[in-house]
Structure formats: C-alpha cells, structure tokens
Design an enzyme around this catalytic site. Structure first.
Site, short mmCIF file in Angstrom:
data_model
loop_
_atom_site.label_atom_id
_atom_site.label_comp_id
_atom_site.label_asym_id
_atom_site.label_seq_id
_atom_site.Cartn_x
_atom_site.Cartn_y
_atom_site.Cartn_z
N SER A 166 -2.89 0.91 9.04
CA SER A 166 -2.56 0.57 10.43
C SER A 166 -1.04 0.59 10.66
O SER A 166 -0.58 0.98 11.74
CB SER A 166 -3.17 -0.77 10.83
OG SER A 166 -2.53 -1.84 10.17
N ASN A 167 -0.27 0.22 9.67
CA ASN A 167 1.20 0.33 9.82
C ASN A 167 1.62 1.79 9.88
O ASN A 167 2.54 2.15 10.62
CB ASN A 167 1.91 -0.40 8.68
CG ASN A 167 2.00 -1.88 8.94
OD1 ASN A 167 2.76 -2.31 9.81
ND2 ASN A 167 1.21 -2.67 8.23
N ARG A 202 3.13 5.85 -15.74
CA ARG A 202 3.71 5.58 -14.41
C ARG A 202 4.88 6.54 -14.14
O ARG A 202 5.02 7.07 -13.05
CB ARG A 202 4.17 4.12 -14.36
CG ARG A 202 4.62 3.70 -12.97
CD ARG A 202 4.92 2.21 -12.90
NE ARG A 202 3.82 1.37 -13.30
CZ ARG A 202 2.74 1.13 -12.56
NH1 ARG A 202 2.64 1.66 -11.37
NH2 ARG A 202 1.78 0.35 -13.00
N ARG A 223 0.68 0.65 -5.32
CA ARG A 223 1.05 1.01 -6.69
C ARG A 223 2.50 0.61 -6.91
O ARG A 223 3.35 0.85 -6.04
CB ARG A 223 0.94 2.53 -6.88
CG ARG A 223 -0.19 2.98 -7.77
CD ARG A 223 -0.09 4.48 -7.96
NE ARG A 223 0.78 4.82 -9.08
CZ ARG A 223 0.42 4.74 -10.35
NH1 ARG A 223 -0.77 4.32 -10.69
NH2 ARG A 223 1.26 5.08 -11.32
N LEU A 256 6.12 1.08 -8.22
CA LEU A 256 6.93 2.29 -8.44
C LEU A 256 7.88 2.05 -9.61
O LEU A 256 8.40 0.94 -9.78
CB LEU A 256 7.72 2.61 -7.18
CG LEU A 256 6.86 3.08 -6.00
CD1 LEU A 256 7.61 2.94 -4.69
CD2 LEU A 256 6.39 4.51 -6.21
N ASN A 266 9.85 -0.78 2.74
CA ASN A 266 8.51 -1.36 2.62
C ASN A 266 8.35 -2.47 3.65
O ASN A 266 9.32 -3.09 4.05
CB ASN A 266 8.34 -1.95 1.21
CG ASN A 266 6.97 -2.57 1.00
OD1 ASN A 266 5.93 -1.98 1.37
ND2 ASN A 266 6.92 -3.76 0.42
N HIS A 308 6.26 -6.12 4.26
CA HIS A 308 5.53 -7.16 3.52
C HIS A 308 5.16 -8.27 4.50
O HIS A 308 6.00 -8.70 5.29
CB HIS A 308 6.43 -7.69 2.40
CG HIS A 308 5.72 -8.69 1.55
ND1 HIS A 308 4.81 -8.34 0.59
CD2 HIS A 308 5.77 -10.05 1.55
CE1 HIS A 308 4.33 -9.43 0.02
NE2 HIS A 308 4.89 -10.48 0.58
N ASP A 332 8.70 -6.73 -4.26
CA ASP A 332 9.04 -7.21 -2.91
C ASP A 332 10.39 -7.93 -2.89
O ASP A 332 10.58 -8.92 -2.18
CB ASP A 332 7.93 -8.17 -2.39
CG ASP A 332 6.57 -7.48 -2.34
OD1 ASP A 332 6.53 -6.30 -1.97
OD2 ASP A 332 5.57 -8.13 -2.68
N GLU A 387 3.83 -6.92 12.51
CA GLU A 387 4.23 -5.83 11.61
C GLU A 387 4.33 -4.51 12.37
O GLU A 387 5.25 -3.72 12.16
CB GLU A 387 3.21 -5.67 10.47
CG GLU A 387 3.19 -6.81 9.49
CD GLU A 387 2.22 -6.55 8.34
OE1 GLU A 387 2.22 -5.43 7.79
OE2 GLU A 387 1.45 -7.46 7.99
#
Ligand code: GRF
Length: 201
Positions: free
Chosen positions: A14-15, A66, A92, A94, A108, A110, A146, A175
């Site tokens: 949705s963002n 990774r 995931r 990073l 990002n 949050h 974060d 958001e």
C-alpha cells in the site's frame, strides 16, 4: 529531471501504491521505474503490473548468501539506471555492502516514531507499551535495523481504549502521506545524507 526510482516490497504494497500515485504528478521529481519483490506472491506486484510498471521478482536461490543475493539486486537496479530506492514493507535485511553502496539514496518507512520500537510489529509494540503518542518515520537506511538517519516523522495521539486494528489503520493513512512527501524532498535533494545526518536545505 525526474530521478529514476525503484520500490522494493514483500507484500501488500500500500505504501508502494501511495508512492506510485504521487509520482504520477507531472511536477513530482521522481519516477517509478521498477517495483521489485523478494516474494513472487507479493500482492503489490500484481497491482504494479496492472499499472503498466516494470516489475521484478528476485527470489533467493537455495543456499544463496545474503551478499550474493544483494549483489544480484544491486545489478538489477544498476542495469535499469535506478538512482533512488524506497523500501516499502520489504522484509529482508540488506547487507552492509548494499546499504553502503546506496547510502543517501536508499530510504525506508517504519510504523513507529523511531528510535522507539524498531523491528517487526512496531504498531503492536507501541500499543502494548501503552504509549499515548506514536507515529511513523521515514529514514535513510544504514546497516542497522531501522536505525538510519531520520528524514521526517508524523505523529498521532492514541484514543482512549483504541484497538490495535484502529491504530494500525490510522498509522497506515499517515504513512501514505509521509512517504511521498519524503521521497519528493529526497528526489529534489532538499534533504541529503551528510556526515550521518539528514540535512535539510
Ligand atoms: C508498513 O506499515 C511499513 O511502515 C512497514 O511495513 C508495512 C508495509 O505495508 N515497513 P504495505 O506493504 O506498504 O501496505
């Protein structure tokens, strides 16, 4: 000049939709050139395809490290000339190599007022803690969880006895307003990552 932007998702998206819609404005300084997911069944991918956007599913191959996965992601972004990357429910972690390479160009969202309640289920963490004010944060991404420099935040006051569902839904609405605003500022270089801080012009 619009900055070529990729949005990374893992689910509903949705963002991502809010960012795509904002980018449709002729004056918006960013253009979504790619929606990529680490999950083939991410609902947001289907929506992006329906909008005619380029999409990419990059699933981790068996035993892939990774670092190798992130190197593939990095190549996919570079091949498409991507300049900015927005994480939008991308679940995931990073690698530090990736976040360093994209430093200042990787953001990002949050659903808490960071540095409070990093990690999963931030809305539930805040609800459980009984805070009276919470909100959402857009930040530059660094190698921590974060933890990167904060670009901007929006806050809301919890109503008496408010349920987690109601809180989560009100947060999501916040958001959807905050993230496009922040992408706009980052794309227009009105805010930049300098010496580990988000600096506004
Ligand atoms: C949002 O709450 C976002 O803040 C968090 O993950 C959720 C993703 O939701 N990082 P959506 O996929 O954008 O609907």
């Amino acid at each position: 000049m619009k900055r070529a932007t990729a949005i990374l998702i893992s689910g509903r998206g949705s963002n991502m939709q809010a960012l795509v819609r904002a980018c449709q404005d002729l004056d918006f300084p960013a253009k979504v050139e790619l929606v990529a997911s680490n999950k083939a069944d991410a609902a947001g991918l289907e929506w992006a395809r329906q909008q005619g956007l380029a999409t990419l599913t990059l699933t981790r191959t068996q035993g892939e490290s990774r670092a190798d996965y992130d190197a593939r992601l990095d190549r996919a972004l570079q091949d498409r000339g991507i300049e900015l990357v927005c994480l939008a429910g991308y679940l995931r972690l990073l690698s530090a190599d990736f976040t360093e390479r994209w430093q200042g160009r990787l953001i990002n969202i949050h659903p808490s007022l960071l540095p409070s309640f990093p990690g999963l289920d931030a809305q539930a963490q805040a609800h459980r803690a009984g805070v009276r004010v919470t909100g959402c944060t857009v930040h530059f991404v660094d190698s921590g969880l974060d933890s990167g420099p904060i670009i901007d935040q929006r806050a809301l006051h919890l109503e008496a006895g408010e349920s987690l569902e109601s809180l989560s839904s009100r947060l999501l609405t916040l958001e959807h307003a905050l993230y496009p605003d922040c992408l706009k500022q980052v794309a227009a270089q009105e805010v930049q990552l300098i010496d580990g801080r988000a600096i506004w012009r």
